[in-house]
Design an enzyme around this catalytic site. Structure first.
Site, PDB file in Angstrom:
ATOM      1  CG  ASP A  78      28.702  56.700  31.584  1.00 10.31           C
ATOM      2  OD1 ASP A  78      30.428  57.658  31.098  1.00 10.31           O
ATOM      3  OD2 ASP A  78      28.622  55.867  31.577  1.00 10.31           O
ATOM      4  N   GLY A  79      26.331  60.497  32.954  1.00  5.22           N
ATOM      5  CA  GLY A  79      24.740  61.521  32.911  1.00  5.22           C
ATOM      6  C   GLY A  79      25.418  63.114  32.157  1.00  5.22           C
TER       7      GLY A  79
ATOM      8  CG  ASN B  51      23.661  56.519  26.535  1.00  2.00           C
ATOM      9  OD1 ASN B  51      24.894  56.102  26.014  1.00  2.00           O
ATOM     10  ND2 ASN B  51      23.962  56.382  27.667  1.00  2.00           N
TER      11      ASN B  51
ATOM     12  CG  ASP C  27       6.966  44.933  28.286  1.00  2.00           C
ATOM     13  OD1 ASP C  27       6.354  44.578  28.416  1.00  2.00           O
ATOM     14  OD2 ASP C  27       7.985  45.100  29.542  1.00  2.00           O
TER      15      ASP C  27
END
Length: 524
Positions: free
Chosen positions: A288-289, A367, A397
């Protein structure tokens, strides 16, 4: 003989002696000054508390005024950037109309120059005597792409080349829709731009054969390098296609053999920006990268992508490399099912910017975009707005703004839901919020989200785009996100729904458990 001390009578005169404990009078008399001091101290504290409350209310009023000013500035800058984008699109559209007019004149005069002829009548393909598109090209139930492209500037005498044209049609239960989708999908010289997405399966059918393929590979992998060399040779010798690769890959291929001298590449970012005008198909070899890397190369329209699974994740890579010949033959022949994966268009607006020309270049993400606290020990303080309506103040966060394609990535790890990639929407997912009632949201795709760093924030925040290109957001800065008009069309092995369900079953082992024993207790 000594005399006893005098007592005080009711008038306060001395009239005799009295012990300190007699009737408790002397002891109570000694407490009067202490009570007076206590009352005085209480009154002074109350007065100081009142001043502090007034001072805090004044500070709060000033903070609200500063926040309104920052919101107005960010809104004005975002509106100016949007008008600038619309102006550029209108200008490109006008140039396209002028080019079509010149082409029509050339057709009428019979002087076609270097245009490639596809029919025996010596006329450009898909054009009739009036220079218009014929009905045999544009289907009744789909949309066709048949633009003639010019390499280089319009004023140059460069050779004109034709990209492979294709048609998109919407299918429902195996039957084509009888509705025109020109208001949904439009074409810019053979490139897909969308205003919204259809909930039906999308099929791509080539109207002319693809001529150029771009191969992108995962680096530092021996198996990927071997497969790339083998696939390049097969596409060149048997499919007669032009091959583009990255400069790094071309160097590796030439080290292996001088046979690969036919492989083309690019030199600078200017040539990368023109890749979508030359490439008909993109093949990715990795996980996917690698698909994310391929999408980041195209700042505008993206050619159809065929992703092969050679990595650790496979949510967007349905094709297996062992059978690449069968897959590519089927894809080059067509038709194929595709998934239009939308991207987010992100603008960082600095507080110090004086006008829209000082804003930074937009960033496209496939994404998600993440705003977190970075290395700071303080909670993030993010004010979030949706179409200028206040949503909430995020304390925790950080925050994730994700596409539906990225719902199985960072958003899922932070507690967000898995969403089918064809569902139109933007995921709003907090990261470890400081409130148990803070739950993720799914917003419609047409909204514009703005995340503002307030001036009273204890520390700056950090934004990362698809896990890279981190940028610091100081107090007063804002991040504006909206759905980009250029999706990433990825080929499906079966269809978008089948590929999505198979990916979560195989990649996540979703709802995997042992089957309940049939010989257990039963209802009577």
């Amino acid at each position: 003989m000594t005399m006893a001390p005098n007592k005080l009578d009711s008038a306060g005169n001395a009239n005799g002696s009295c012990s300190p404990s007699e009737n408790g009078f002397a002891r109570s008399f000694s407490l009067f000054p202490a009570e007076a001091d206590h009352e005085l101290l209480q009154s002074s504290i109350q007065e100081s508390d009142g001043h502090l409350i007034e001072f805090s209310e004044a500070l709060r009023t000033v903070a609200k005024a500063l926040r309104r000013a920052a919101e107005g500035k960010a809104s004005a800058q975002a509106e100016a950037a949007e008008w600038k984008r619309k102006y550029e699109l209108e200008r490109a559209r006008n140039l396209k109309l002028d080019y079509k007019a010149v082409q029509s004149c050339l057709v009428n005069q019979g002087d076609h120059g270097d245009v490639k002829m596809d029919n025996p009548a010596n006329k450009p393909a898909f054009c009739n005597e009036a220079g218009q598109v014929s009905e045999r090209c544009c289907s009744r139930n789909g949309i066709c792409s048949h633009e003639v492209l010019r390499d280089g500037s319009p004023d140059s005498d460069a050779k004109m080349v034709r990209k492979a044209s294709f048609k998109l049609s919407w299918c429902c239960k195996g039957e084509q829709s009888d509705q025109h989708k020109h208001d949904i999908v439009s074409f810019e010289r053979g490139n897909i731009t969308t205003a919204e997405r259809s909930s039906k399966q999308i099929s791509l059918k080539w109207e002319s054969c693809p001529q150029t393929v771009l191969i992108l590979t995962k680096p530092n992998s021996v198996s990927v390098r071997i497969l790339c060399a083998e696939m390049t040779r097969w596409l060149r010798e048997l499919q007669k296609l032009n091959i583009y690769v990255e400069p790094r890959v071309r160097t590796e291929l030439l080290k292996e053999s001088s046979y690969y001298s036919f492989v083309e590449t690019w030199k600078d970012d200017k040539e990368i920006a023109l890749l979508h005008t030359k490439v008909d198909l993109v093949i990715t070899l990795g996980g996917d990268g690698t698909v994310l890397w391929a999408a980041s190369m195209f700042k505008g329209p993206v050619p159809p992508v065929v992703p092969f699974s050679l990595g650790s994740l496979g949510f967007m890579t349905p094709f297996h490399s062992e059978h690449y010949r069968e897959y590519l033959e089927s894809i080059l022949k067509g038709p194929i099912s595709i998934t239009l994966r939308h991207r987010l268009l992100c603008h960082v607006i600095r507080d110090a910017a004086k006008n829209e020309y000082e804003t930074e270049d937009p960033v496209l993400v496939l994404n998600e975009v993440t705003i977190d606290r970075g290395t700071s020990s303080y909670l993030t303080n993010l004010e979030c707005y949706c179409d200028n309506s206040f949503v909430t103040c995020v304390q925790g966060d950080g925050l994730i703004l994700s596409t539906t394609s990225g719902s199985t990535a960072y958003s899922l790890a932070a507690g967000g839901s898995m969403v089918h990639p064809q569902v139109p929407g933007i995921l709003f997912t907090p990261i470890c919020p400081h409130s148990l009632s803070f739950r993720p949201l799914i917003l419609p795709e047409y909204v514009t989200l703005r995340v503002q760093i307030p001036f009273n924030s204890r520390s700056p925040a950090w934004a990362s785009f698809d896990g890279k290109d981190r940028k610091q957001l100081a107090p007063g800065d804002a991040l504006v996100c909206s759905m980009a008009p250029w999706p990433v069309p990825t080929a499906c092995q079966v269809d978008s729904t089948n590929d999505f369900l198979r990916s979560i079953h195989e990649g996540l082992h979703w709802n995997l458990r042992k089957t309940q024993s049939f010989d257990g207790p039963r209802e009577l």
